[in-house]
Design a protein around this motif. Sequence first.
Motif, PDB file in Angstrom:
ATOM      1  N   GLN A  38       0.785  -1.263  -0.117  1.00  0.00           N
ATOM      2  CA  GLN A  38       0.000   0.076   0.141  1.00  0.00           C
ATOM      3  C   GLN A  38       0.870   1.229   0.095  1.00  0.00           C
ATOM      4  O   GLN A  38       0.565   2.176  -0.890  1.00  0.00           O
TER       5      GLN A  38
ATOM      6  N   VAL B 151       0.896   4.484  -2.856  1.00  0.00           N
ATOM      7  CA  VAL B 151       0.891   5.488  -2.760  1.00  0.00           C
ATOM      8  C   VAL B 151       2.030   6.668  -3.156  1.00  0.00           C
ATOM      9  O   VAL B 151       1.774   7.465  -3.638  1.00  0.00           O
TER      10      VAL B 151
ATOM     11  N   GLU C 184       1.713   6.852  -6.837  1.00  0.00           N
ATOM     12  CA  GLU C 184       0.656   7.700  -7.296  1.00  0.00           C
ATOM     13  C   GLU C 184       1.375   9.070  -6.769  1.00  0.00           C
ATOM     14  O   GLU C 184       0.930  10.056  -7.564  1.00  0.00           O
TER      15      GLU C 184
ATOM     16  N   LEU D  28      -5.709  12.316  -3.318  1.00  0.00           N
ATOM     17  CA  LEU D  28      -4.779  11.229  -2.932  1.00  0.00           C
ATOM     18  C   LEU D  28      -4.874  10.537  -1.776  1.00  0.00           C
ATOM     19  O   LEU D  28      -4.960   9.506  -1.934  1.00  0.00           O
ATOM     20  N   ALA D  29      -4.722  11.353  -0.715  1.00  0.00           N
ATOM     21  CA  ALA D  29      -4.809  10.786   0.611  1.00  0.00           C
ATOM     22  C   ALA D  29      -6.038  10.238   0.938  1.00  0.00           C
ATOM     23  O   ALA D  29      -6.118   9.548   1.821  1.00  0.00           O
TER      24      ALA D  29
END
Length: 103
Positions: free
Chosen positions: A11, A15, A18, A94-95
Motif C-alpha cells: 500500500q 501511494v 501515485e 490522493l490521501a
Amino acid sequence: MKGYPGKMLKQVQKVQAEMAKLQEELARRTVEATAGGGAVRVVANGQQMLVAVEIQPEVLETGDVEMLQDLILAAANEALRQSQEMVASEMKKLAGGLPLPGF
C-alpha cells in the motif's frame, strides 16, 4: 495478522507511485493570475514555479516603474497562492481524506 506487513508495504509503495505520478502531472498543470485589470499576467505551475509573465505594452508607456513592480508582485503572489491551493487539493484527493502535514 499474518501478511499485514507485506500488505502495508504494498500500500505504501502504491501511494508513493501515485504521488510521483501526481507530482509529474502538477508540473505540467498551470494556473494564472492577473493584476491591473489584465495589464500583467503571471502563470505558475504546480511546482510553485513561475513559467510565464506577460506585460501589456500600455503599462510600459506610463513609465511608472513602481506601479509595474507592484502589479507583477500582486499577480505573481496570486498565481503562487492558486498553485499551492491546487497542489493541496490534489494531495487531499490522493490521501483519501487522511490528514497530511502541510496541506
